[in-house]
Design a protein around this motif. Structure first.
Motif, PDB file in Angstrom:
ATOM      1  N   MET A   9       0.841  -1.197   0.000  1.00  4.59           N
ATOM      2  CA  MET A   9       0.000   0.000   0.000  1.00  4.59           C
ATOM      3  C   MET A   9       0.874   1.243   0.000  1.00  4.59           C
ATOM      4  O   MET A   9       1.909   1.291   0.656  1.00  4.59           O
ATOM      5  CB  MET A   9      -0.883   0.004   1.251  1.00  4.59           C
ATOM      6  N   ASP A  10       0.446   2.255  -0.748  1.00  9.19           N
ATOM      7  CA  ASP A  10       1.018   3.602  -0.674  1.00  9.19           C
ATOM      8  C   ASP A  10      -0.072   4.523  -0.172  1.00  9.19           C
ATOM      9  O   ASP A  10      -1.245   4.358  -0.523  1.00  9.19           O
ATOM     10  CB  ASP A  10       1.465   4.113  -2.056  1.00  9.19           C
ATOM     11  N   GLY A  11       0.289   5.507   0.633  1.00  8.13           N
ATOM     12  CA  GLY A  11      -0.663   6.495   1.122  1.00  8.13           C
ATOM     13  C   GLY A  11      -0.192   7.889   0.764  1.00  8.13           C
ATOM     14  O   GLY A  11       0.973   8.221   0.972  1.00  8.13           O
ATOM     15  N   LEU A  12      -1.072   8.687   0.191  1.00  9.82           N
ATOM     16  CA  LEU A  12      -0.752  10.054  -0.199  1.00  9.82           C
ATOM     17  C   LEU A  12      -1.705  11.009   0.499  1.00  9.82           C
ATOM     18  O   LEU A  12      -2.926  10.842   0.409  1.00  9.82           O
ATOM     19  CB  LEU A  12      -0.915  10.249  -1.705  1.00  9.82           C
ATOM     20  N   ARG A  13      -1.180  12.010   1.165  1.00 12.95           N
ATOM     21  CA  ARG A  13      -2.026  13.044   1.767  1.00 12.95           C
ATOM     22  C   ARG A  13      -2.009  14.233   0.834  1.00 12.95           C
ATOM     23  O   ARG A  13      -0.952  14.740   0.463  1.00 12.95           O
ATOM     24  CB  ARG A  13      -1.473  13.437   3.146  1.00 12.95           C
ATOM     25  N   ARG A  14      -3.179  14.653   0.401  1.00  9.67           N
ATOM     26  CA  ARG A  14      -3.313  15.842  -0.427  1.00  9.67           C
ATOM     27  C   ARG A  14      -4.094  16.857   0.381  1.00  9.67           C
ATOM     28  O   ARG A  14      -4.502  16.581   1.518  1.00  9.67           O
ATOM     29  CB  ARG A  14      -4.011  15.493  -1.741  1.00  9.67           C
ATOM     30  N   GLN A  15      -4.296  18.038  -0.155  1.00  8.48           N
ATOM     31  CA  GLN A  15      -4.950  19.093   0.614  1.00  8.48           C
ATOM     32  C   GLN A  15      -6.373  18.723   1.014  1.00  8.48           C
ATOM     33  O   GLN A  15      -6.779  18.923   2.151  1.00  8.48           O
ATOM     34  CB  GLN A  15      -4.961  20.406  -0.155  1.00  8.48           C
ATOM     35  N   ASP A  16      -7.147  18.169   0.088  1.00  6.18           N
ATOM     36  CA  ASP A  16      -8.559  17.904   0.345  1.00  6.18           C
ATOM     37  C   ASP A  16      -8.905  16.446   0.570  1.00  6.18           C
ATOM     38  O   ASP A  16     -10.049  16.117   0.868  1.00  6.18           O
ATOM     39  CB  ASP A  16      -9.407  18.431  -0.815  1.00  6.18           C
ATOM     40  N   ASP A  17      -7.940  15.541   0.386  1.00  8.72           N
ATOM     41  CA  ASP A  17      -8.240  14.123   0.553  1.00  8.72           C
ATOM     42  C   ASP A  17      -6.982  13.313   0.805  1.00  8.72           C
ATOM     43  O   ASP A  17      -5.871  13.843   0.805  1.00  8.72           O
ATOM     44  CB  ASP A  17      -9.001  13.579  -0.658  1.00  8.72           C
ATOM     45  N   VAL A  18      -7.200  12.030   1.032  1.00  3.96           N
ATOM     46  CA  VAL A  18      -6.129  11.061   1.207  1.00  3.96           C
ATOM     47  C   VAL A  18      -6.354   9.969   0.179  1.00  3.96           C
ATOM     48  O   VAL A  18      -7.497   9.527  -0.034  1.00  3.96           O
ATOM     49  CB  VAL A  18      -6.161  10.473   2.639  1.00  3.96           C
ATOM     50  N   LEU A  19      -5.289   9.560  -0.494  1.00  4.14           N
ATOM     51  CA  LEU A  19      -5.370   8.455  -1.453  1.00  4.14           C
ATOM     52  C   LEU A  19      -4.593   7.277  -0.896  1.00  4.14           C
ATOM     53  O   LEU A  19      -3.449   7.425  -0.472  1.00  4.14           O
ATOM     54  CB  LEU A  19      -4.755   8.828  -2.800  1.00  4.14           C
ATOM     55  N   LEU A  20      -5.222   6.125  -0.909  1.00  5.39           N
ATOM     56  CA  LEU A  20      -4.557   4.880  -0.558  1.00  5.39           C
ATOM     57  C   LEU A  20      -4.557   4.020  -1.799  1.00  5.39           C
ATOM     58  O   LEU A  20      -5.609   3.827  -2.433  1.00  5.39           O
ATOM     59  CB  LEU A  20      -5.288   4.169   0.587  1.00  5.39           C
ATOM     60  N   ARG A  21      -3.381   3.512  -2.169  1.00  5.39           N
ATOM     61  CA  ARG A  21      -3.268   2.654  -3.355  1.00  5.39           C
ATOM     62  C   ARG A  21      -2.754   1.285  -2.922  1.00  5.39           C
ATOM     63  O   ARG A  21      -1.710   1.191  -2.287  1.00  5.39           O
ATOM     64  CB  ARG A  21      -2.323   3.278  -4.375  1.00  5.39           C
ATOM     65  N   PHE A  22      -3.506   0.252  -3.285  1.00  4.80           N
ATOM     66  CA  PHE A  22      -3.180  -1.112  -2.906  1.00  4.80           C
ATOM     67  C   PHE A  22      -2.831  -1.917  -4.150  1.00  4.80           C
ATOM     68  O   PHE A  22      -3.590  -1.913  -5.116  1.00  4.80           O
ATOM     69  CB  PHE A  22      -4.388  -1.781  -2.224  1.00  4.80           C
TER      70      PHE A  22
END
Length: 149
Positions: free
Chosen positions: A36-49
């Motif tokens: 999994m990768d996790g990205l924090r952006r200004q308005d949301d969080v993306l998790l990629r599996f």
């Protein structure tokens, strides 16, 4: 009162990454790991599996009491005249749990699957989003004025 400049979501993700890495290193017998990768952006969080070779119909994403659970299954049907002599690709059920902080809007989660990657988007609640704070300056008369926001 504790003040910190570190994002608690990033701290939690780092803690979970460290836990998974330790489990992977200590399990010489292996076991299916859902990277999994996790990205924090200004308005949301993306998790990629990473879920290569997974039937999209077998993927299930649920959230319950602040815990996001991703489950998937990889199976292989062998013919009567086929037998496996090398198995390096894990088969079976894969599950990954991520503890979500309170500043994420778990009612608005959405997910998509493409090219072997499941992407889960979780919005940040409005009150937790970064914002500019107005700076006010006072003069000798006690009047204040905004200098920038």
């Amino acid at each position: 009162m504790l003040l910190t400049s570190i994002d608690p979501f990033v701290q939690e993700l780092e803690r979970q990454f460290n836990r998974v890495a330790q489990q992977a290193l200590s399990n010489s017998g292996g076991g299916a790991l859902m990277a999994m990768d996790g990205l924090r952006r200004q308005d949301d969080v993306l998790l990629r599996f990473d879920l290569p070779g997974i039937d999209p119909d077998s993927i299930e994403v649920t959230v319950d009491h602040g815990v996001l659970t991703v489950g998937a299954r990889r199976e292989e049907d062998l013919g009567d005249q086929e037998r496996v002599f090398v198995r390096e690709r894990p088969m079976g059920t894969f599950t990954r749990r991520v503890f979500l902080p309170e500043h994420l809007d778990t009612d608005q989660i959405d997910a998509g699957y493409a090219n072997g990657v499941l992407t889960v988007r979780i919005p940040v609640v409005e009150k937790a989003r970064p914002r500019k704070v107005e700076i006010r300056v006072g003069d000798e008369s006690g009047e204040t004025r905004a200098i920038r926001a």
